[in-house]
Design an enzyme around this catalytic site. Structure first.
Site, PDB file in Angstrom:
ATOM      1  N   LYS A 222       0.864  -1.187   0.000  1.00 43.86           N
ATOM      2  CA  LYS A 222       0.000   0.000   0.000  1.00 43.86           C
ATOM      3  C   LYS A 222       0.894   1.228   0.000  1.00 43.86           C
ATOM      4  CE  LYS A 222      -2.699  -3.233   2.194  1.00 43.86           C
ATOM      5  NZ  LYS A 222      -2.228  -4.560   2.657  1.00 43.86           N
ATOM      6  N   ASP A 227       4.869  13.519  -6.410  1.00 46.58           N
ATOM      7  CA  ASP A 227       5.979  14.357  -6.883  1.00 46.58           C
ATOM      8  C   ASP A 227       7.348  13.895  -6.384  1.00 46.58           C
ATOM      9  OD1 ASP A 227       4.227  15.910  -8.314  1.00 46.58           O
ATOM     10  OD2 ASP A 227       4.062  17.484  -6.791  1.00 46.58           O
ATOM     11  N   LYS A 397      -0.364  -3.239  11.296  1.00 40.81           N
ATOM     12  CA  LYS A 397       0.871  -4.025  11.264  1.00 40.81           C
ATOM     13  C   LYS A 397       1.985  -3.141  11.824  1.00 40.81           C
ATOM     14  CE  LYS A 397      -1.576  -5.013   7.211  1.00 40.81           C
ATOM     15  NZ  LYS A 397      -2.440  -6.064   7.616  1.00 40.81           N
ATOM     16  N   ASP A 402      12.580  -1.645  21.992  1.00 40.80           N
ATOM     17  CA  ASP A 402      13.693  -1.052  22.746  1.00 40.80           C
ATOM     18  C   ASP A 402      13.887   0.455  22.526  1.00 40.80           C
ATOM     19  OD1 ASP A 402      14.188  -3.517  23.792  1.00 40.80           O
ATOM     20  OD2 ASP A 402      16.008  -3.911  22.656  1.00 40.80           O
TER      21      ASP A 402
END
Length: 477
Positions: A222, A227, A397, A402
């Site tokens: 996706k 530009d 997702k 850390d």
């Protein structure tokens, strides 16, 4: 009497041929020398559900066809060619040694890290679409869009009409959508854009009689580039449900907007896929404009595909989990991990790392969700904290670890994303962006149920059996 004998003879011949085909297919599966887990899954399906198994293997199981789709050597060369245009730009070569993960992706994926980016994070479809359409309305030179799903609904038509307006203004527009992801969309929807001068291509068209050569390898990325300076990447497609959600809850997702040199990686990914389908190689410097630093974010766009020699995103995930010292947080809608990823998560948790996995309490696909649930007991046994998102469907997702790196993209934590799909994730290494994405996870955690093994073991035997049966098919889903 003769008729009965003839019928018995034909029945015997059919049975012999039938079992010969099943046994021959099983033999072929074994000779493929694929992952033993996948091999056993196919053998079980073919043995216990022979007719269904043959159909599924015919459509989804054969390994060799991907070499005929896109040459491995050719695709590797393509991946490098657009990069050559901006290798002269100031990538963060001097900092790759500071992050083992960054260095890994540079070596294995030819993915360069770039500093000087500004990043905006979107956790709902409305704000992301609003930002995307705003940037498209300001485009002057080109617009490149790549989505797994581009629906013919109110949202899809709104964006289509905006693209048509920009095409009439002289802006060059290229749109790449996945043919399987958009199966339900009438071709007239895309033809309207074609008639206005917009270049529209579907990724690996799936048509009989060559159906089986393409259906299993889908472009799940996706990506949007405006530009060459502004880019979008994440988990959201173009469809109304990403804004409205479901009757039973919201659609919770994560997408990011980048402005700066990190967009070079998005552009390279798009142009590589565009050449693979259109056979037009676009490497002009105008698609990689020189830019000054816009912010402090460090971004590295990483792609993975079924054509290359390595499963880069999966291997990078394993490296990141094994390198975690304090915490590793994951949001994923589907959790059907390879054995290697599962083991890495367990080892990290057993070693004292705070590993948290967040899944939707209710998902959009029943079978895949049942398979995901089958892994939870093993995770919790190793000390992994499992959270079930209750507010709606969690499609995000997101990986954070850390306070050193975070990742947003299209890759789910399952076999399909790791081994079969064309995926793209962006990895951030600056503390501000990482901490912001960490807070996204922690905010989502407030809307979750924290599972305990004691409660989980009390679920019904019906659910346990269903989860275990579906898990046998996990490598094939």
């Amino acid at each position: 009497m003769d008729t009965i004998v003839i019928n018995d003879l034909f029945s015997a011949i059919f049975n012999v041929l039938y079992f010969a085909v099943i046994l021959a297919t099983i033999f072929i599966v074994i000779l493929d020398n694929r992952n033993p887990v996948k091999t056993m899954a196919w053998i079980l399906v073919l043995f216990f559900l022979p007719i269904v198994g043959l159909v599924f293997y015919f459509f989804f199981g054969q390994n060799t066809r991907k070499e005929r789709l896109i040459s491995r050597k050719g695709y590797s060369r393509l991946n490098k060619r657009p990069l050559a245009e901006y290798q002269a730009q100031e990538s963060l070569k001097e900092q790759t040694g500071k992050s083992h993960l960054m260095s890994f992706f540079t070596r294995v994926n030819n993915a360069w890290a770039f500093g000087g980016n500004t990043v905006s994070i979107y956790t709902d479809g409305y704000s992301m679409l609003q930002a995307l359409m705003h940037e498209i309305s300001l485009a002057r030179h080109h617009i490149h869009l790549q989505f797994y799903i581009f629906e013919d609904d109110a949202i899809g038509r709104l964006l289509r009409d905006l693209l048509i307006d920009k095409a009439r203004q002289g802006v060059k527009i290229r749109l790449l959508y996945d043919d399987v992801g958009c199966w339900r969309v009438d071709s007239m929807f895309y033809d309207q854009m074609l008639c206005e001068g917009i270049e529209v291509q579907s990724f690996l068209k799936v048509r009989f009689p060559r159906f089986t050569s393409k259906v299993n390898y889908r472009n799940h990325r996706k990506i949007a580039i405006i530009d060459g300076r502004i880019g979008f990447i994440g988990g959201m497609n173009i469809a109304e449900r990403y804004i409205k959600g479901f009757s039973w809850g919201i659609w919770r997702d994560t997408h990011v907007r980048m402005e700066g040199k990190g967009v070079y990686g998005l552009q390279s990914a798009f142009l590589t896929d565009w050449f693979a389908i259109d056979r037009t190689l676009l490497t002009s410097a105008e698609y990689f404009p020189k830019m000054k630093d816009n912010g402090s974010a460090i971004a590295q766009v990483v792609t993975s595909d079924p054509v290359g020699e390595w499963h880069e995103i999966m291997q990078g995930l394993m490296k990141a989990v094994c390198s975690a010292r304090h915490y590793f947080y994951v949001e994923t809608p589907y959790f059907l991990p390879t054995e290697e990823v599962m083991t890495a998560l367990q080892i990290a948790a057993l070693g004292g790392v705070d590993v948290r996995i967040m899944l939707p309490k209710r998902a959009d696909t029943f079978i895949t969700h049942k398979g995901s649930l089958s892994y939870l007991d093993e995770l919790m046994k190793a000390g992994v904290k499992v959270y079930l998102y209750k507010k709606g469907f969690l499609h995000s997702k997101l990986w954070v670890s850390d306070d050193e790196f975070a990742s947003v993209g299209s890759a789910n934590m399952d076999f399909r994303s790791f081994e079969h799909n064309f995926e793209a994730n962006v990895f951030f290494y600056d503390k501000d962006t990482v901490k912001t994405l960490k807070n996204v996870f922690l905010d989502d955690q407030k809307h979750c149920l924290l599972l305990s093994r004691k409660i989980w073991e009390q679920r019904s035997w019906k659910n346990k059996v269903m989860e275990s049966v579906v898990r046998l098919l996990a490598p094939l889903l």
